[in-house]
Motif scaffolding. Structure first.
Motif, mmCIF file in Angstrom:
data_model
loop_
_atom_site.group_PDB
_atom_site.id
_atom_site.type_symbol
_atom_site.label_atom_id
_atom_site.label_comp_id
_atom_site.label_asym_id
_atom_site.label_seq_id
_atom_site.Cartn_x
_atom_site.Cartn_y
_atom_site.Cartn_z
ATOM 1 N N CYS A 159 -5.183 5.004 3.825
ATOM 2 C CA CYS A 159 -6.302 4.776 2.909
ATOM 3 C C CYS A 159 -5.866 3.858 1.760
ATOM 4 C CB CYS A 159 -6.804 6.108 2.372
ATOM 5 S SG CYS A 159 -8.239 5.999 1.310
ATOM 6 N N LEU A 160 -4.628 4.009 1.315
ATOM 7 C CA LEU A 160 -4.108 3.197 0.203
ATOM 8 C C LEU A 160 -3.962 1.726 0.568
ATOM 9 C CD1 LEU A 160 -1.406 5.594 -1.250
ATOM 10 C CD2 LEU A 160 -3.451 4.760 -2.425
ATOM 11 N N VAL A 161 -3.761 1.429 1.842
ATOM 12 C CA VAL A 161 -3.582 0.045 2.282
ATOM 13 C C VAL A 161 -4.787 -0.814 1.892
ATOM 14 C CG1 VAL A 161 -3.383 -1.421 4.333
ATOM 15 C CG2 VAL A 161 -2.010 0.650 4.150
ATOM 16 N N SER A 162 -5.958 -0.225 1.952
ATOM 17 C CA SER A 162 -7.177 -0.980 1.664
ATOM 18 C C SER A 162 -7.579 -0.945 0.191
ATOM 19 C CB SER A 162 -8.329 -0.452 2.518
ATOM 20 O OG SER A 162 -8.585 0.903 2.188
ATOM 21 N N MET A 163 -6.805 -0.267 -0.650
ATOM 22 C CA MET A 163 -7.150 -0.137 -2.067
ATOM 23 C C MET A 163 -6.170 -0.903 -2.950
ATOM 24 S SD MET A 163 -7.952 3.851 -2.676
ATOM 25 C CE MET A 163 -9.138 4.759 -1.737
ATOM 26 N N PRO A 164 -6.680 -1.513 -4.001
ATOM 27 C CA PRO A 164 -5.750 -2.117 -4.965
ATOM 28 C C PRO A 164 -5.043 -1.004 -5.746
ATOM 29 C CG PRO A 164 -7.992 -2.260 -5.775
ATOM 30 C CD PRO A 164 -8.072 -1.689 -4.385
ATOM 31 N N PRO A 165 -3.831 -1.249 -6.229
ATOM 32 C CA PRO A 165 -3.084 -0.199 -6.942
ATOM 33 C C PRO A 165 -3.570 -0.045 -8.390
ATOM 34 C CG PRO A 165 -1.781 -2.179 -6.813
ATOM 35 C CD PRO A 165 -3.034 -2.450 -6.042
ATOM 36 N N THR A 166 -4.685 0.657 -8.568
ATOM 37 C CA THR A 166 -5.249 0.862 -9.908
ATOM 38 C C THR A 166 -5.549 2.336 -10.134
ATOM 39 O OG1 THR A 166 -7.524 0.583 -9.150
ATOM 40 C CG2 THR A 166 -6.351 -1.425 -9.842
ATOM 41 N N ARG A 167 -5.889 2.666 -11.371
ATOM 42 C CA ARG A 167 -6.277 4.052 -11.677
ATOM 43 C C ARG A 167 -7.569 4.435 -10.951
ATOM 44 N NH1 ARG A 167 -4.674 3.672 -17.927
ATOM 45 N NH2 ARG A 167 -2.490 4.155 -17.660
ATOM 46 N N GLN A 168 -8.442 3.463 -10.774
ATOM 47 C CA GLN A 168 -9.684 3.735 -10.052
ATOM 48 C C GLN A 168 -9.379 4.145 -8.614
ATOM 49 O OE1 GLN A 168 -9.253 0.949 -11.938
ATOM 50 N NE2 GLN A 168 -10.589 1.486 -13.640
ATOM 51 N N SER A 169 -8.340 3.559 -8.044
ATOM 52 C CA SER A 169 -7.944 3.923 -6.686
ATOM 53 C C SER A 169 -7.506 5.377 -6.621
ATOM 54 C CB SER A 169 -6.810 3.019 -6.197
ATOM 55 O OG SER A 169 -7.236 1.692 -6.140
ATOM 56 N N LEU A 170 -6.807 5.821 -7.646
ATOM 57 C CA LEU A 170 -6.395 7.225 -7.684
ATOM 58 C C LEU A 170 -7.609 8.140 -7.758
ATOM 59 C CD1 LEU A 170 -3.231 7.188 -9.954
ATOM 60 C CD2 LEU A 170 -3.373 7.796 -7.552
ATOM 61 N N ARG A 171 -8.612 7.751 -8.532
ATOM 62 C CA ARG A 171 -9.841 8.553 -8.619
ATOM 63 C C ARG A 171 -10.530 8.613 -7.254
ATOM 64 N NH1 ARG A 171 -11.012 5.343 -13.446
ATOM 65 N NH2 ARG A 171 -9.846 6.352 -15.093
ATOM 66 N N LYS A 172 -10.565 7.481 -6.563
ATOM 67 C CA LYS A 172 -11.186 7.442 -5.229
ATOM 68 C C LYS A 172 -10.418 8.332 -4.249
ATOM 69 C CE LYS A 172 -13.079 2.805 -5.732
ATOM 70 N NZ LYS A 172 -12.961 1.394 -5.315
ATOM 71 N N LEU A 173 -9.089 8.304 -4.355
ATOM 72 C CA LEU A 173 -8.285 9.170 -3.494
ATOM 73 C C LEU A 173 -8.605 10.639 -3.744
ATOM 74 C CD1 LEU A 173 -4.637 7.745 -3.393
ATOM 75 C CD2 LEU A 173 -6.262 7.911 -1.515
ATOM 76 N N LYS A 174 -8.722 10.992 -5.001
ATOM 77 C CA LYS A 174 -9.015 12.388 -5.358
ATOM 78 C C LYS A 174 -10.382 12.801 -4.818
ATOM 79 C CE LYS A 174 -8.097 16.306 -7.264
ATOM 80 N NZ LYS A 174 -7.288 17.238 -6.490
ATOM 81 N N GLN A 175 -11.336 11.875 -4.844
ATOM 82 C CA GLN A 175 -12.658 12.180 -4.293
ATOM 83 C C GLN A 175 -12.594 12.318 -2.766
ATOM 84 O OE1 GLN A 175 -14.987 8.903 -5.749
ATOM 85 N NE2 GLN A 175 -15.333 9.846 -7.758
#
Length: 154
Positions: free
Chosen positions: A14-30
């Motif tokens: 899932c992380l491969v398709s996300m930029p490394p930002t805080r918003q990405s962490l929020r999306k991961l948590k969701q």
């Protein structure tokens, strides 16, 4: 909750398709609400470090550094208040701190032979900032090797 290899792989994919930002962490948590924030942050950090290590040499070629430096200078000339460095790292997918280091090293290297830099060090040794920086960096690497610490990227 114990994290299985399959779950780790799913999060990493899932992380491969996300930029490394805080918003990405929020999306991961969701997306993975059953996993703790600490676990997700740890996986995020590990995967980002792997990515940086894999692409490190690509960004350290003389052509790449020259291109990044020129793009930085052009961006600053157009709008000095713009987040030029952040835009650049987002475009080339590299760590901001490491890109800043590349740009700074290139700047110091370019100005090493400029006369107004000579004899301006606080100790009055007549040493350029680039030479001084290289010596400090070398000493730090040697100290880290001797103590077994430090990063392999230095």
């Amino acid at each position: 909750m114990i994290l299985t290899k399959a779950q780790y792989d799913e999060i990493a994919q899932c992380l491969v398709s996300m930029p490394p930002t805080r918003q990405s962490l929020r999306k991961l948590k969701q997306r993975f609400p059953s996993q703790s924030q600490a676990s997700l942050l740890s996986i995020f950090s590990q995967e980002y470090q792997k990515h940086i290590k894999r692409t490190h040499t690509k960004h350290h070629t003389s052509e790449a550094i020259k291109s990044y430096y020129q793009r930085y200078l052009n961006g600053m000339a157009k709008n000095g208040a713009a987040p030029v460095l952040l835009d650049l790292v987002n475009e080339v997918d590299y760590a901001p701190s490491l890109m800043a280091q590349l740009v700074l090293e290139r700047f110091l290297q370019e100005h090493e032979e400029t006369p107004h830099w000579r004899n301006t060090t606080s100790k009055g040794k007549g040493e350029s900032p680039w030479s001084s920086y290289k010596k400090r960096k070398k000493k730090k690497r040697e100290k880290n090797r001797a103590t077994g610490g430090g990063s392999s990227l230095n």
